[in-house]
Structure formats: C-alpha cells, structure tokens
Design an enzyme around this catalytic site. Structure first.
Site, PDB file in Angstrom:
ATOM      1  N   LYS A 196       0.858  -1.189   0.000  1.00 24.39           N
ATOM      2  CA  LYS A 196       0.000   0.000   0.000  1.00 24.39           C
ATOM      3  C   LYS A 196       0.888   1.231   0.000  1.00 24.39           C
ATOM      4  CE  LYS A 196      -3.465   2.370   2.765  1.00 24.39           C
ATOM      5  NZ  LYS A 196      -4.403   2.276   3.895  1.00 24.39           N
ATOM      6  N   LYS A 249      -2.341  -1.569  -3.810  1.00 29.08           N
ATOM      7  CA  LYS A 249      -3.117  -0.341  -3.766  1.00 29.08           C
ATOM      8  C   LYS A 249      -2.226   0.868  -3.830  1.00 29.08           C
ATOM      9  CE  LYS A 249      -5.905   1.893  -0.351  1.00 29.08           C
ATOM     10  NZ  LYS A 249      -6.139   1.990   1.031  1.00 29.08           N
TER      11      LYS A 249
END
Ligand code: PBG
Length: 323
Positions: A196, A249
């Site tokens: 992330k 992400k």
C-alpha cells in the site's frame, strides 16, 4: 509465420462479434468488492462530495443496501466505519458494539449470502487520524499491533468473513493471525493490504471516512510509491506471516506491481481501485471530457489484465448496469 501481408492483426478486429470472441480479459461482477461506509444514526444517507454516487449510511440503511447489492449481482462488500467518537486509543475500532460490528450483524441478518470483508485500521477511530498509536510525532509500530489484532478479532466475532489490515505496521499480519487463532477464528482469512503506497489518490476517501491525519502524513508507514521491489518484499513478508491473499493499492498507478505479484505469488491478488482513481474520472466526465462507462471499464479491465483476481471498486454498483 511470415509477416505482412500474410499476417494481418486487423482480421480479428473487423466486427464486434470477432473482437468479442478473441477478447483476452473480461470483467465479471463476481470479481468485484464494493466499499461501504457505516455511520451512526438511523435513516441516514449522507452523499459524499468527493465520491459522487457514494454515501455514508447508517446501519439500517446499509442493511437495505446489502439486499440491493445482492439483487444487482454484487456479492461482496468491504466495510469502513465512522464512529460516534474518536480517541487516542481508537476504542471505537474494537468495541463490541462499534459501528462496523453493528453493521456486520445487520447486513448478515438481511443478506446472509453477502461476503463481508472489513478494513482493519485505526485511522478512522483515532483522534489524530493516524493508523497506529502515536507518541509525540512518532507512529509507534509495536504498540499498535495489539490494537489491530483486537480490532480484527472483534470484526470476526461480529461476523466478518475476512479481515483486511490496511495500516502498514510491520508484523501486523502475524499479530492478527495469532490473535484470531487464539480466539477460535482460525478459519477467518486475512487479505493483507500488503503493498500500500502513501498515495495522493486517497484524498476523497479521507473525506468519506473522516480519517485525514491531524498532523504530518502517512509516509513513515505506507510505502514510497516509487518502490516496486520493496512492494514485493512487503508481499513476501505478509505471506510468511500468514496472509491468505494480497491487496495492492492504489490499483491504476501500481499495474506493474500487480503484474509482478501475480507472477511471483500463487495466492489471490486483490487490487484496490481507490477513491482518487474513481473521482478523477467522475470529475472529467461531469465536464464532458471523458465518457465515464468507457473510461471506467477500460481502467478496470487494465487492472484485471495486469493480474488482479479481485477488484475493490466504487464503480461496482454502476458496473452492474454497464455489463
Ligand atoms: C485506511 C484506508 C485508506 C484507504 C483504505 N483504507 C486511507 C488511507 O490509508 O489514508 C484508501 C481507500 C481509497 O482511497 O479509496 N488506512
């Protein structure tokens, strides 16, 4: 085979039916997860300015929404919560009667077939908006692990089918796995937001989840978006700690990471098509600069083509109408 004129790649592009036949990547609603935001109150539906079409909903409204989503063919949601009150210890995150815990029970009652995933993080519940425990201006890694583990266990107790830690503390997957197993939830999978990035594309989400950090930023725990090799180390470590699936992400800016993770790891790969990716297309479409369904489908197809098995997307509901 000899090249042109024997080879003509346009042959299969001649008609819609031919293109349809040889298409390599297709979107399937069953691969989508729809993010939802639970807020206090009853009968509340608060549209979000930065995320057109998305709203914060009270638990009763979310239960209605779950029924509607099942009817549209969307079988999975990712829950976020906006608690009544925030504090230093993020107590709302692991409260048995917390907002996500209530929403889980209400949604399960009305839509028992719905797959309920929860985002496990502290930022929506801390007064300072950081994803871990704060000491001065430090986000303290090891002290945060216990709270994250408690949060995951409390989600499992309330009926979560899988938990998704998104905080980016080191060691959280192992801590959560240990706590879940100790409490008898050895069957609950962990979908780790493994890679992330500290991305500029989370802006609209932070309005939706009321989770913008009160000071500083998240760059001491979320990854530098410039690093792909490090992203794969994050994935590797999370798998060693017991992650059952990996989430990458933001999705569109990380297609190379998605492809590399797909090639290297044989676990389900999730990609989160984040708020900013959605908002920028919405904003351009509102000005007539982009054709929204075409741009959305092209983006989502690229994410799947890169190797994502599951896509978390704010478009899931509209996609049901487009496909
Ligand atoms: C919580 C969390 C965030 C997102 C998912 N989980 C925000 C953040 O890290 O600041 C972003 C999702 C989106 O932008 O759609 N930590």
């Amino acid at each position: 085979m000899s090249a042109f004129p024997a080879t003509r790649l346009r042959r299969f592009r001649r008609t819609g039916a031919l293109r349809e036949l040889v298409r390599e990547t297709r979107l399937d609603l069953r691969d989508f997860v729809y993010p939802v935001f639970a807020c206090p109150g009853t009968g509340v539906e608060k549209p979000l300015e930065g995320l057109p079409g998305i709203a914060q909903r009270s638990v009763d409204r979310l239960a209605d929404e779950a029924v509607e989503l099942m009817g549209l063919g969307i079988g999975a949601v990712l829950l976020f919560g906006i608690p009544e009150e925030k504090d230093e210890a993020a107590s709302g995150a692991y409260d048995e009667d917390g907002i996500v815990q209530q929403a889980l029970r209400a949604m399960a009652e009305r839509a028992p077939e719905m797959v309920l995933l929860t985002d496990v993080c502290l930022c929506e519940y801390t007064s300072h908006g950081h994803c871990g425990v704060v000491d001065g201006d430090e986000i303290v890694n090891d002290l945060s692990l216990d709270l994250l583990a408690k949060t995951a266990v409390s989600h499992a107790e309330a009926g979560a089918h899988a938990v998704c830690p998104s905080d980016m503390m080191d060691g959280r997957v192992g801590a959560i796995r240990g706590a879940l197993d100790t409490e008898g939830f050895e069957q609950v999978p962990i979908v780790s937001y493994a890679a992330k990035a500290a991305s500029a594309f989370y802006g609209p989400f932070r309005e939706a989840a009321e989770s913008a950090p009160a000071f500083g930023d998240r760059r001491s725990y979320q990854m530098d978006p410039a690093n792909a090799r490090e992203a794969l180390r994050e994935c590797e470590l999370d798998l060693q700690e017991g992650a059952d699936a990996l989430m990458i992400k933001p999705a569109f800016p990380s297609l190379d990471v998605i492809a590399a993770a797909r090639a290297r790891f044989d676990v389900p790969i999730f990609a989160y098509n984040v708020s900013g990716e959605y908002a920028m297309v919405k904003a351009a479409a509102a000005r007539g600069w982009l054709d929204e369904p075409a741009a959305a489908i092209e983006s989502l197809t690229a994410i799947k083509r890169a190797g994502a098995d599951v896509i978390v997307s704010y478009w899931a509901k509209e996609l049901a109408g487009w496909l």
